[in-house]
Design a protein around this motif. Structure first.
Motif, short mmCIF file in Angstrom:
data_model
loop_
_atom_site.label_atom_id
_atom_site.label_comp_id
_atom_site.label_asym_id
_atom_site.label_seq_id
_atom_site.Cartn_x
_atom_site.Cartn_y
_atom_site.Cartn_z
N GLN A 132 33.93 -29.90 -29.30
CA GLN A 132 34.31 -29.33 -30.59
C GLN A 132 33.13 -28.60 -31.21
O GLN A 132 31.98 -28.85 -30.90
N GLU A 133 33.47 -27.72 -32.13
CA GLU A 133 32.47 -27.11 -33.00
C GLU A 133 32.97 -27.29 -34.42
O GLU A 133 34.02 -26.76 -34.80
N ASP A 134 32.24 -28.09 -35.20
CA ASP A 134 32.60 -28.40 -36.58
C ASP A 134 34.03 -28.93 -36.69
O ASP A 134 34.80 -28.56 -37.57
N THR A 138 36.63 -26.04 -29.03
CA THR A 138 36.26 -24.69 -28.62
C THR A 138 37.39 -24.06 -27.82
O THR A 138 37.70 -22.87 -27.99
N VAL A 139 38.00 -24.83 -26.93
CA VAL A 139 39.22 -24.45 -26.22
C VAL A 139 40.11 -25.68 -26.13
O VAL A 139 39.64 -26.81 -26.25
N MET A 144 39.87 -25.59 -17.75
CA MET A 144 40.55 -24.36 -17.34
C MET A 144 39.71 -23.61 -16.31
O MET A 144 38.48 -23.52 -16.43
N ASN A 145 40.36 -23.05 -15.30
CA ASN A 145 39.65 -22.24 -14.33
C ASN A 145 38.95 -21.09 -15.04
O ASN A 145 39.57 -20.35 -15.81
N PHE A 146 37.66 -20.93 -14.78
CA PHE A 146 36.86 -19.85 -15.38
C PHE A 146 37.03 -19.82 -16.90
O PHE A 146 37.07 -18.74 -17.51
N GLY A 147 37.08 -20.99 -17.51
CA GLY A 147 37.20 -21.06 -18.96
C GLY A 147 36.84 -22.42 -19.50
O GLY A 147 37.33 -22.81 -20.56
N ASN A 148 36.00 -23.17 -18.78
CA ASN A 148 35.63 -24.52 -19.20
C ASN A 148 35.13 -24.54 -20.65
O ASN A 148 34.63 -23.54 -21.15
N ASN A 149 35.25 -25.69 -21.28
CA ASN A 149 34.87 -25.76 -22.68
C ASN A 149 33.38 -25.54 -22.93
O ASN A 149 32.99 -25.17 -24.04
#
Length: 850
Positions: A132-134, A138-139, A144-149
């Motif tokens: 998380q951010e605040d 984040t996602v 996710m493939n080519f989209g890790n947090n």
């Protein structure tokens, strides 16, 4: 008013162990300015509480209570610790959290395999951990493939990381039954800032950073921070592989006793190299290996598969067939985020809190992977319908000349266009405090909503290059008739990993989750219980290539193959999935310095993009019977813990020990394994102990985190057909799951000088679930020194991997002596591939706090 300079000027490990300087100390401060008396009280509290157990928890909790009074396992990583130890990658930051296992070696930008408490990683990413951010993800999905947090976040000055493992993470976050890791921004509560510059002494990289914040008026304050980085990185590819910046800002407007409203802004535009598995010579025995030696010509501590001869990648458009060149930028996230928080306390025990964020995210992933192949196995083989007669250099100073080496890197060359990974997220909660049964109750109800876009195009090329760690050259194959079978080392476009890996998809995943949590406290007793129901709505489509759209022909004079997307493979996605979670905890405060707690939890996570094009859907996009069984993975945990702080003579200490038991079951699909992908049916259990402790006496300070994990495989079936899976390795230890993890970081401060050392260790572990072939125990040694030569001005020196050891980071493939020997031996040593730890890195920095 005491400035931030007074706190940041002691940016050392000793200062951290006294407590984080810029931590957000409460989720809802009513008075924006910080008085001298409040600052003095906070400083005194840090002296008496080395582990900072009085810090109010703001992550995965519905009640503003200290760590000591929360029935959760919580770890705080403040800016002072990161300043002192100066980790160079996200993995090195996360390893400071007890219970976390991050298989590093993937580079400074992320792409790590992150797990916690013995939960396995079947395919990759962080399937059970939400970053998380605040307070917002984040996602939505961590793996996710080519989209890790970890792609989309960077630790910068004035951040504090708060990590909650197990417990209420199942109820107060989505898809996070293992842990929630929250990057909490400073909000300008303490006036001041810092500006600094650091650079590599034995490598090329320079980073400038700053942070500043203060109150502009009694009811208005701001904070802003950022960095810019440029250089070739820890492994020199011959060009600037690190190039980018991040800028974050927030402004808080107080509403008197009614609460506050806060606005957030973030811009991340960064390029970081990707480091994967590299070859080494293995000191191997029949049941395990004892160490590594450098592979001739490719030192896994410093080598890379990317250089000046493949700085740009040939990419074939999967629809038009047009060929273009793309920069090999490694991991390239581009993100803009706009957020707001409204926190209202209208009275009568009522609290309303709403967090909102809109994020635009896109970018790319590019890399040359490693696959070791003997040249003699290539010559005489069939490529593009022709017999390979010889191998020549494709580029570089030897272009056109014969290649006579023994080994070739035939790893895929991958470029993935991340078209859209943006999201809209909102978390609304309403709390009411009242008296009940001789105690106080806080009842919280909330609704979490997030719409996650997942749109990507994959371009995996079959590629040949020399096995060199510095500027590897491409290799071209020539047939026995003289026909060129590769173009710049590429023999086929969009066909590596199998035709299914040439894919394009566009998915909208909308998750809505109502939750309810109740906390009751009376005297020394506290009870906490919560429930959550996650409902996922998935819409979109996916397409891949097929044999019908794969052709072989001349491009640039070379006979190469290529694949285009096949509309007949079009998969509609239109389904709904759901699961429920719960968590219940109890805490008993033995006294003001000691508490014990127990908790049970049951959570889940959705499998989404990793399961597309796997046969899990009907023609109308709904899930078939097999898909309904595979879309949710579940985790159960039980915890028993104790938190204590105290003093022996002049030695002050704080400790948090948690005994845990975790069980897990999941089904998943990975198309990059095998010609048509591999289906998994997995089950695991783990029992372990997390020990987090901090000590301080005068100028001496020490951080000591130890994790012990006893994990077992309860189900391990896999195969190319979901109806005919083969089970093996049941009862064994999961691959790459060490029994012991530890971080020991002593330091000593004399006047303005602080020096320390950090030991990061891991015990023996199996590199393969079935064979149980073992990797040895390893320890990394890091050195840190800080000298405040003027008030507020600090010179720092950090040496990572002090002894320049070649370490496998617990990973080596293949995973048995026979498979290691399959590629032959060099000087009697077989060859293995693993994500090796970076070699010695010396970093020199200077900063000024004001």
């Amino acid at each position: 008013m005491t400035s931030l300079r007074a706190q940041l000027s002691t940016s050392s490990l000793a200062a951290f162990l006294a407590g984080p300087a810029m931590a957000q100390t409460a989720p809802a401060p009513a008075a924006l300015p910080v008085s001298d008396s409040a600052d003095a009280a906070r400083s005194e509290a840090r002296q008496a509480d080395p582990l900072n157990l009085e810090r109010v928890v703001v992550t995965a909790t519905s009640v503003a209570k200290s760590k000591l009074k929360n029935s959760l396992s919580v770890t705080t990583i403040g800016d002072d610790l990161v300043t002192a130890l100066n980790p160079q990658t996200q993995s090195e930051v996360l390893r400071l959290i007890p219970g976390m296992v991050d298989h590093g070696g993937n580079g400074p930008g992320g792409n790590g395999n992150i797990t916690v408490r013995g939960l396995p990683i079947t395919t990759g990413g962080a399937p059970f951990v939400q970053i998380q951010e605040d307070g917002l993800p984040t996602v939505l999905f961590g793996d996710m493939n080519f989209g890790n947090n970890d792609y989309w976040i960077r630790f910068n000055r004035s951040n504090t990381i708060e990590a909650v493992r197990g417990g209420s993470a199942s109820v107060l976050a989505s898809g996070a039954p293992g842990a929630v890791i929250n990057y909490v921004s400073d909000t300008g509560e303490v006036p001041g800032g810092v500006i600094g510059l650091e650079g590599g002494v034995n490598y090329n990289s320079t980073k400038a950073y700053f942070a500043a914040g203060r109150a502009l008026a009694r009811d208005l304050r701001f904070h802003i921070d950022g960095y810019a980085i440029k250089g070739r990185g820890l492994r020199d590819p011959g060009f600037d592989a690190q190039k980018g910046y991040q800028l974050k800002a927030n402004m808080t407007k107080g509403l008197g006793e009614l609460g506050f409203v806060r606005l957030y802004l973030k811009r991340l535009d960064d390029a970081e190299p990707v480091y994967t598995g590299y070859p080494s010579l293995v000191h191997a025995g029949p049941s395990g290996f004892s160490g590594l030696s450098p592979f001739p010509g490719f030192d896994a501590r410093t080598g890379t598969t990317v250089g000046i001869y493949n700085e740009r990648i040939n990419v074939l458009d999967s629809t038009t067939g047009e060929l273009s060149k793309k920069k090999s930028d490694g991991l390239r996230p581009v993100a803009s985020a706009y957020g707001a928080q409204l926190h209202l306390t209208p009275g009568g025990g009522l609290t309303i809190d709403d967090k909102f964020r809109y994020t635009q995210m896109s970018g790319s992933f590019s890399n040359n992977f490693m696959r070791l192949t003997r040249a003699s196995n290539i010559v005489g083989s069939t490529v593009n319908g022709q017999t390979v007669g010889s191998i020549v250099y494709a580029n570089g100073p030897l272009a056109g000349q014969p290649f006579n080496g023994t080994y070739v890197n035939t790893g895929p060359q991958v470029y993935t266009r991340i078209r859209d990974m943006g999201s809209v997220a909102n978390d609304l909660s309403v709390s009411k405090a009242f008296d009940l049964a001789g105690g106080s109750v806080q009842l919280t109800g909330g609704l979490f909503y997030m719409d996650q876009r997942i749109a990507q195009d994959w371009h995996p090329n079959a590629h040949y290059q020399t096995l060199e760690g510095v500027n590897p050259a491409g290799l071209d194959l020539v047939s026995t008739t003289g026909q060129l079978l590769t173009l710049d080392g590429v023999s086929s476009y969009n066909t590596a990993f199998g035709l299914g890996a040439n894919r394009s998809y566009d998915i909208s995943a909308k998750n809505s989750a109502p939750y309810l949590n109740a906390n009751w406290e009376s005297g020394q007793v506290q009870l906490d219980v919560g429930v959550r129901h996650d409902r996922l709505r998935v819409k979109g489509w996916a397409e891949s290539a097929s044999a019908a759209t794969t052709t072989t022909g001349l491009i640039g004079g070379a006979l190469v193959s290529r694949s285009l997307l096949d509309p007949s493979t079009h998969e509609a996605l239109n389904y709904t999935a759901r699961y429920s979670s719960y968590s219940a905890g109890a805490l008993y405060a033995l006294n003001t310095d000691t508490s014990v707690f127990a908790r049970v939890s049951h959570g889940g996570r959705f499998n989404v993009d990793r399961n597309i094009l796997s046969g899990y859907t009907n023609p109308d996009g709904s899930l078939n019977e097999s898909g309904r069984q595979k879309v949710v993975s579940r985790v159960k945990q039980q915890e028993l813990g104790i938190k204590n702080r105290g003093q022996f003579g002049s030695l002050r200490y704080g400790t948090n020990a948690t005994l845990f038991h975790s069980t897990y079951d999941s089904s998943n699909f990975d198309l990059t394994r095998g010609p048509t992908g591999t289906y998994f049916q997995s089950g695991y259990k783990a029992t372990g102990l997390e020990l987090e402790s901090s000590f301080r006496s005068g100028g001496f300070a020490m951080l000591a985190n130890i994790t012990w994990i006893d994990a077992k495989v309860t189900a391990n079936a896999q195969g190319p057909d979901p109806q005919n899976l083969v089970s093996s390795g049941v009862g064994n230890r999961p691959a790459r799951m060490p029994r012991l993890l530890y971080v020991l970081a002593p330091s000593y401060r004399v006047g303005g000088f602080t020096g320390g050392v950090m030991l990061v260790g891991r015990g023996r572990n199996s590199v393969d679930t079935v064979s149980q072939y073992e990797a040895p125990s390893e320890v990394q040694v890091h050195l840190n020194a800080h000298w405040e030569f003027l008030p507020g001005a600090t010179l720092s020196l950090n040496v990572h991997n002090l002894f320049d050891k070649l370490l496998a980071d617990g990973h080596m493939s293949p995973g048995s002596l026979a498979s290691l020997q399959a590629n032959g031996t060099i000087d009697g040593l077989p060859i293995g591939t693993g994500a090796a730890v970076n070699g010695r890195a010396v970093v020199l920095g200077i900063n000024y706090a004001f």
